[in-house]
Enzyme design. Structure first.
Site, PDB file in Angstrom:
ATOM      1  N   GLY A 153      -3.200 -37.226  -9.280  1.00  0.00           N
ATOM      2  CA  GLY A 153      -4.327 -38.048  -9.684  1.00  0.00           C
ATOM      3  C   GLY A 153      -5.317 -37.278 -10.535  1.00  0.00           C
ATOM      4  N   PHE A 200      -2.594 -39.282 -17.326  1.00  0.00           N
ATOM      5  CA  PHE A 200      -2.790 -39.325 -15.887  1.00  0.00           C
ATOM      6  C   PHE A 200      -1.737 -38.501 -15.163  1.00  0.00           C
ATOM      7  CE2 PHE A 200      -2.845 -41.772 -11.747  1.00  0.00           C
ATOM      8  CZ  PHE A 200      -4.095 -41.318 -11.369  1.00  0.00           C
ATOM      9  N   GLY A 255      -8.852 -30.653 -18.872  1.00  0.00           N
ATOM     10  CA  GLY A 255      -7.493 -31.034 -18.525  1.00  0.00           C
ATOM     11  C   GLY A 255      -6.933 -32.074 -19.479  1.00  0.00           C
ATOM     12  N   PRO A 256      -5.720 -32.543 -19.200  1.00  0.00           N
ATOM     13  CA  PRO A 256      -5.028 -33.458 -20.110  1.00  0.00           C
ATOM     14  C   PRO A 256      -5.631 -34.867 -20.083  1.00  0.00           C
ATOM     15  CG  PRO A 256      -3.753 -33.176 -18.110  1.00  0.00           C
ATOM     16  CD  PRO A 256      -4.894 -32.206 -18.011  1.00  0.00           C
ATOM     17  N   HIS A 265     -11.078 -45.158   2.357  1.00  0.00           N
ATOM     18  CA  HIS A 265     -12.138 -44.608   1.501  1.00  0.00           C
ATOM     19  C   HIS A 265     -11.713 -44.643   0.032  1.00  0.00           C
ATOM     20  CE1 HIS A 265     -15.236 -41.936  -0.034  1.00  0.00           C
ATOM     21  NE2 HIS A 265     -15.818 -41.952   1.150  1.00  0.00           N
TER      22      HIS A 265
END
Length: 552
Positions: A171, A166, A162-163, A81
């Protein structure tokens, strides 16, 4: 009460210990219920369904996302998936007592907290995303985990919270608010992903890209609106599937998506062998499917929910890969409190024994509601027999519609069987309240009055609902299968007895509230219903007697 559903998808479908750690984290929150945990080995993905009050659901989702980030390492993850994070997607869905706009605000609240406290990049989607250019989940997830280290650096793909760097281990996560989505896979008798994709492209709304004679490309739309789909091969099953998300079941319901795949597969020399639902499904999706397949067979759709579900399961092959248990897969059944319906779950014998015991409940009110249930059931039986009668095909839809109405009345009256006993118990509970102080006495008196009013309203509803069965009974005596005319006559007898019995219960409880305006209104209308019921019963029995005399 405001209720929302949350269906987070976690990138782990094989390690049951890790999955349990995630669901355990959810269940530390009071006010939520985990309804379903659906791990997939080939997809290496688990779909969890929980419901509850909005604040509790948001807290449970946060704890689950935090746990998943700690125990899942996306650097080693593989699965069939598409995915981009340990918690790949986390949608909130309004169930009752809350709007989509309010639900979206809770999604934004959750996203902000995940970004700030867990240091995970978060993207909003669907109703929570104000920028419609990036509200589609599949567009956000393009490139998947492996491509996101580069994608996140693009100005147009800065996260909402958020930042902007990565998170290699966890993830990125997508959080949003959306309507109910049905995740649905259709099984094919092939191992070819290419052929499965061909079917998916035929069916999904986005369709496929085709080249024109001049070399340019255009999009050929698919057959089904509000359907997303791809083809894939599942090694665990040894077959390819069309994997679909039905984003609006009112636009394209489950059964139409299934049949679209059947027709496409047949045109391509393939065969659909069955299908599987991922996660939970609303009751309406299954009953609508059952009615659809019964109509194709020219059979009456006025049957019980249980029979409609059985028809849907067999017609779509939902048992091919694993057993489809309605009580584990249908949302309403999982939320259904079985203890509140204990009377109607009895056998006929145990119900009679319970009635005959020294307990004051079930009493005349519950029995009256059950007599009404039998009246509606008998009328429905005649409708179904008439719809199935050979040579009466032209009137099939007429009788089928009557049978559907009868089923609805039957279900409402079954509910009132237990509700009447519950109303009696409310009075007993109010009577048991303390009465030591003046405040105690005032509280107790108010509670008794409120419970008594409810105990009047319930049998009044029995009268109203049972009376609504007379048109069904009359239609069956007039046009139904002549071999079943006496069954319809017995339905009329049951209806009159139910209404008279319920009226007695209204009257005995009304004595305690002699001057209440609502009670006076019920008494006035109830007396009219009683007189009309007596007259209608006699009218119908006279017609039956005349028809029986004519046929001698």
């Amino acid at each position: 009460m405001a209720l929302i559903e949350c269906v987070p998808n976690f990138s782990e479908g094989n390690d049951l210990n890790k999955i349990k750690q995630i669901t355990d984290a959810m269940e530390t929150v009071i006010g939520i219920k985990v309804l379903n945990v659906d791990p997939g080995k080939a997809t290496n993905r688990t779909v969890v369904t929980l419901v509850g009050a909005p604040e509790a659901v948001v807290e449970a989702a946060f704890r689950a996302i935090q746990t998943a980030a700690n125990i899942i390492d996306m650097r080693t993850h593989q699965g069939a998936h598409p995915r981009m994070g340990a918690t790949d997607v986390c949608p909130l869905i309004p169930i009752s007592g809350i709007s989509m706009e309010e639900t979206a605000r809770y999604a934004v609240q959750l996203a902000a907290r995940v970004g700030k406290e867990l240091d995970i990049p978060v993207y909003l989607y669907e109703a929570a995303q104000p920028n419609k250019l990036r509200s589609n989940l599949s567009i956000i997830r393009e490139g998947e985990y492996e491509g996101f280290a580069k994608k996140i650096k693009l100005p147009e793909w800065q996260p909402d919270y958020g930042p902007s760097t990565f998170h290699a281990k966890a993830g990125a996560t997508v959080i949003g608010a959306r309507d109910f989505l049905i995740a649905y896979n259709v099984n094919l008798n092939t191992k070819s992903v290419k052929r499965a994709n061909s079917v998916a492209f035929d069916v999904r709304e986005a369709g496929r890209k085709i080249k024109l004679p001049d070399g340019t490309e255009t999009t050929q739309p698919g057959l089904c609106k509000s359907v997303k789909g791809i083809g894939w091969f599942i090694d665990e099953y040894g077959m390819a599937q069309v994997s679909m998300n039905l984003t609006d079941m009112n636009t394209t319901p489950l059964h139409l998506a299934f049949d679209a795949c059947v027709n496409s597969a047949h045109a391509r020399g393939l065969r659909v062998t069955g299908s599987e639902l991922i996660g939970l499904v609303p009751l309406k999706a299954m009953t609508d499917a059952g009615k659809y397949f019964l109509k194709k067979q020219q059979r009456s759709t006025g049957v019980s929910d249980q029979e409609l579900i059985a028809i849907a399961v067999h017609s779509m092959g939902l048992n091919e890969l694993s057993n489809f248990n309605p009580h584990e897969r249908i949302i309403e059944y999982l939320l259904y409190n079985n203890t509140s319906k204990k009377l109607i779950n009895h056998s006929l014998q145990s119900f009679a024994n319970e009635t005959a015991s020294e307990s004051p409940a079930p009493g005349g009110g519950s029995i009256s509601a059950y007599l009404g249930t039998l009246a509606a059931s008998l009328g429905t039986m005649v409708a179904n027999l008439s719809a199935a009668k050979k040579g009466w095909e032209a009137d099939h839809s007429y009788f089928s519609l009557w049978a559907e109405q009868g089923q609805q009345l039957k279900d409402q009256l079954l509910h009132l069987v237990d509700e009447d006993t519950a109303s009696f118990n409310k009075i007993m509970e109010a009577m048991a309240l303390p009465k030591q102080t003046d405040t105690d006495k005032q509280t107790r008196t108010a509670a008794i009055q409120e419970a008594t009013l409810y105990a009047i309203e319930v049998p009044y509803q029995t009268m109203l609902t049972t009376f609504a069965s007379y048109p069904l009974i009359a239609a069956m005596i007039d046009k139904g299968n002549p071999n079943s005319i006496t069954d319809a006559a017995v339905a009329a007898l049951c209806a009159r007895a139910a209404i008279h019995g319920a009226w007695l219960n209204v009257g005995i409880n009304a004595i305690s509230l002699p001057h209440h305006p609502k009670v006076n209104e019920i008494l006035a209308h109830g007396a009219q219903l009683l007189a009309q019921s007596n007259a209608e019963e006699q009218r119908l029995l006279t017609i039956v007697a005349q028809k029986m005399q004519t046929n001698r």
